[in-house]
Design a protein around this motif. Structure first.
Motif, mmCIF file in Angstrom:
data_model
loop_
_atom_site.group_PDB
_atom_site.id
_atom_site.type_symbol
_atom_site.label_atom_id
_atom_site.label_comp_id
_atom_site.label_asym_id
_atom_site.label_seq_id
_atom_site.Cartn_x
_atom_site.Cartn_y
_atom_site.Cartn_z
ATOM 1 N N GLU A 27 -1.025 5.496 4.059
ATOM 2 C CA GLU A 27 -0.106 4.621 3.357
ATOM 3 C C GLU A 27 1.203 4.649 4.129
ATOM 4 O O GLU A 27 1.505 5.621 4.805
ATOM 5 C CB GLU A 27 0.080 5.077 1.916
ATOM 6 C CG GLU A 27 -1.220 4.985 1.139
ATOM 7 C CD GLU A 27 -1.059 5.165 -0.358
ATOM 8 O OE1 GLU A 27 0.044 5.529 -0.809
ATOM 9 O OE2 GLU A 27 -2.044 4.945 -1.069
ATOM 10 N N LEU B 214 3.552 0.616 1.123
ATOM 11 C CA LEU B 214 2.295 -0.086 1.359
ATOM 12 C C LEU B 214 1.186 0.906 1.032
ATOM 13 O O LEU B 214 1.039 1.924 1.703
ATOM 14 C CB LEU B 214 2.197 -0.545 2.814
ATOM 15 C CG LEU B 214 2.994 -1.798 3.197
ATOM 16 C CD1 LEU B 214 4.488 -1.599 3.014
ATOM 17 C CD2 LEU B 214 2.693 -2.206 4.616
ATOM 18 N N ARG B 215 0.450 0.611 -0.035
ATOM 19 C CA ARG B 215 -0.601 1.517 -0.487
ATOM 20 C C ARG B 215 -1.925 0.779 -0.558
ATOM 21 O O ARG B 215 -1.979 -0.446 -0.562
ATOM 22 C CB ARG B 215 -0.238 2.131 -1.832
ATOM 23 C CG ARG B 215 -0.255 1.142 -2.984
ATOM 24 C CD ARG B 215 -0.528 1.841 -4.303
ATOM 25 N NE ARG B 215 -0.420 0.964 -5.447
ATOM 26 C CZ ARG B 215 -1.385 0.145 -5.869
ATOM 27 N NH1 ARG B 215 -2.530 0.045 -5.233
ATOM 28 N NH2 ARG B 215 -1.193 -0.603 -6.944
ATOM 29 N N HIS B 216 -2.991 1.539 -0.677
ATOM 30 C CA HIS B 216 -4.320 0.938 -0.755
ATOM 31 C C HIS B 216 -4.540 0.296 -2.111
ATOM 32 O O HIS B 216 -4.022 0.764 -3.125
ATOM 33 C CB HIS B 216 -5.395 2.000 -0.495
ATOM 34 C CG HIS B 216 -5.339 2.498 0.902
ATOM 35 N ND1 HIS B 216 -6.000 1.890 1.926
ATOM 36 C CD2 HIS B 216 -4.635 3.501 1.453
ATOM 37 C CE1 HIS B 216 -5.728 2.512 3.043
ATOM 38 N NE2 HIS B 216 -4.886 3.491 2.781
ATOM 39 N N HIS C 135 -10.905 -5.949 0.414
ATOM 40 C CA HIS C 135 -9.724 -5.163 0.798
ATOM 41 C C HIS C 135 -10.054 -3.671 0.777
ATOM 42 O O HIS C 135 -9.639 -2.921 1.662
ATOM 43 C CB HIS C 135 -8.548 -5.436 -0.138
ATOM 44 C CG HIS C 135 -8.011 -6.831 -0.097
ATOM 45 N ND1 HIS C 135 -8.126 -7.670 0.981
ATOM 46 C CD2 HIS C 135 -7.332 -7.540 -1.034
ATOM 47 C CE1 HIS C 135 -7.545 -8.833 0.715
ATOM 48 N NE2 HIS C 135 -7.062 -8.779 -0.501
ATOM 49 N N TRP D 27 -11.013 -0.877 4.555
ATOM 50 C CA TRP D 27 -10.453 0.429 4.905
ATOM 51 C C TRP D 27 -11.550 1.445 5.148
ATOM 52 O O TRP D 27 -11.479 2.240 6.085
ATOM 53 C CB TRP D 27 -9.524 0.934 3.792
ATOM 54 C CG TRP D 27 -8.169 0.319 3.898
ATOM 55 C CD1 TRP D 27 -7.672 -0.708 3.148
ATOM 56 C CD2 TRP D 27 -7.141 0.669 4.807
ATOM 57 N NE1 TRP D 27 -6.394 -1.012 3.554
ATOM 58 C CE2 TRP D 27 -6.043 -0.171 4.568
ATOM 59 C CE3 TRP D 27 -7.033 1.631 5.814
ATOM 60 C CZ2 TRP D 27 -4.858 -0.095 5.281
ATOM 61 C CZ3 TRP D 27 -5.854 1.715 6.535
ATOM 62 C CH2 TRP D 27 -4.785 0.857 6.267
ATOM 63 N N TRP E 135 -2.909 -3.828 2.474
ATOM 64 C CA TRP E 135 -2.220 -2.929 1.563
ATOM 65 C C TRP E 135 -1.678 -3.727 0.385
ATOM 66 O O TRP E 135 -1.275 -4.885 0.535
ATOM 67 C CB TRP E 135 -1.012 -2.295 2.244
ATOM 68 C CG TRP E 135 -1.280 -1.121 3.102
ATOM 69 C CD1 TRP E 135 -1.716 0.120 2.705
ATOM 70 C CD2 TRP E 135 -1.105 -1.028 4.513
ATOM 71 N NE1 TRP E 135 -1.816 0.956 3.786
ATOM 72 C CE2 TRP E 135 -1.442 0.279 4.915
ATOM 73 C CE3 TRP E 135 -0.684 -1.920 5.491
ATOM 74 C CZ2 TRP E 135 -1.380 0.711 6.221
ATOM 75 C CZ3 TRP E 135 -0.620 -1.495 6.798
ATOM 76 C CH2 TRP E 135 -0.968 -0.187 7.158
ATOM 77 N N ARG F 146 0.703 -8.606 -0.891
ATOM 78 C CA ARG F 146 -0.203 -7.849 -0.040
ATOM 79 C C ARG F 146 0.102 -8.164 1.412
ATOM 80 O O ARG F 146 0.568 -9.254 1.753
ATOM 81 C CB ARG F 146 -1.661 -8.130 -0.372
ATOM 82 C CG ARG F 146 -2.086 -9.566 -0.069
ATOM 83 C CD ARG F 146 -3.351 -9.574 0.741
ATOM 84 N NE ARG F 146 -3.919 -10.894 0.877
ATOM 85 C CZ ARG F 146 -3.812 -11.648 1.966
ATOM 86 N NH1 ARG F 146 -3.137 -11.239 3.002
ATOM 87 N NH2 ARG F 146 -4.388 -12.827 2.027
ATOM 88 N N GLY G 142 -1.359 -6.755 5.551
ATOM 89 C CA GLY G 142 -2.192 -5.841 6.306
ATOM 90 C C GLY G 142 -2.974 -6.539 7.402
ATOM 91 O O GLY G 142 -2.594 -7.616 7.865
ATOM 92 N N THR H 184 3.024 -2.986 9.451
ATOM 93 C CA THR H 184 1.595 -3.208 9.667
ATOM 94 C C THR H 184 1.267 -3.261 11.157
ATOM 95 O O THR H 184 0.281 -2.662 11.607
ATOM 96 C CB THR H 184 1.150 -4.509 8.962
ATOM 97 O OG1 THR H 184 1.348 -4.350 7.554
ATOM 98 C CG2 THR H 184 -0.295 -4.837 9.241
ATOM 99 N N GLN I 4 4.543 7.779 7.246
ATOM 100 C CA GLN I 4 3.138 7.507 6.963
ATOM 101 C C GLN I 4 2.575 8.770 6.351
ATOM 102 O O GLN I 4 2.847 9.869 6.823
ATOM 103 C CB GLN I 4 2.393 7.166 8.238
ATOM 104 C CG GLN I 4 0.927 6.964 7.985
ATOM 105 C CD GLN I 4 0.177 6.723 9.245
ATOM 106 O OE1 GLN I 4 0.708 6.220 10.201
ATOM 107 N NE2 GLN I 4 -1.078 7.077 9.237
#
Length: 177
Positions: A3, A11-13, A50, A54, A62, A75, A77, A110, A176
């Motif tokens: 992240e 920015l997270r999953h 999405h 990953w 993200w 979003r 990414g 990103t 990160q």
């Protein structure tokens, strides 16, 4: 899974609990003007994609959280460009967060992640020529125009950046985890 935190964003999953938010974003006709609004089924497929991206490739989209409020605002990414092996930068933000430099901030983070962590050689971005705001984001993050093209059934402008030539501005990239 990584992240990213920037000056104003996290920015997270994505997770399955993000469906309602994503559906509101993807069904907003103004936000999706150049991408086409999505049905509930299409949004569910996008959310699943999405998450799977990953797991399969160590990169993807993200969920973008505005740190000041803790609110998801869009979003951003990386994904694969339609029917190609090329990796594409993509982003969508709620209209109330437009014109604040947030798409640029998330996109820079990103690109750094793609080049520095994933070690991609090249990242591309496309936009409808009429989508001036999106084209400006692509240009501001240091991508260079290469050609006009057609993807996702639309004529687009095609930009790219290579790992060896891209220069990052470190000021917005905090950490990160």
């Amino acid at each position: 899974m990584p992240e990213i935190e920037t000056a104003r964003l996290q920015l997270r999953h994505f997770n399955l609990n993000d469906f309602d938010y994503l559906f509101r974003l993807y069904s907003d006709a103004e936000v999706m003007k150049y991408l086409l609004p999505r049905t509930r089924e299409q949004t569910q497929a996008s959310l699943s994609k999405h998450i799977q991206q990953w797991q399969q490739h160590n990169f993807g989209m993200w969920a973008v959280i505005y740190k000041e409020t803790g609110t998801m605002i869009g979003r951003c990414g990386l994904g694969f460009l339609e029917n190609t092996p090329e990796v594409e930068l993509g982003y969508v933000f709620e209209k109330s967060y437009w014109n604040m430099g947030l798409a640029t901030e998330a996109s820079l983070a990103t690109l750094k992640f793609g080049f520095w962590e994933v070690k991609l050689d090249r990242i591309v971005a496309i936009a409808h020529p009429e989508n001036i705001a999106s084209v400006r984001v692509i240009q501001k993050v240091g991508m260079k125009y290469e050609k006009n093209a057609s993807y996702y059934g639309h004529d687009v402008v095609y930009y790219a950046a290579s790992n060896s030539e891209w220069q990052a501005d470190d000021s917005l990239y905090i950490s990160q985890s």
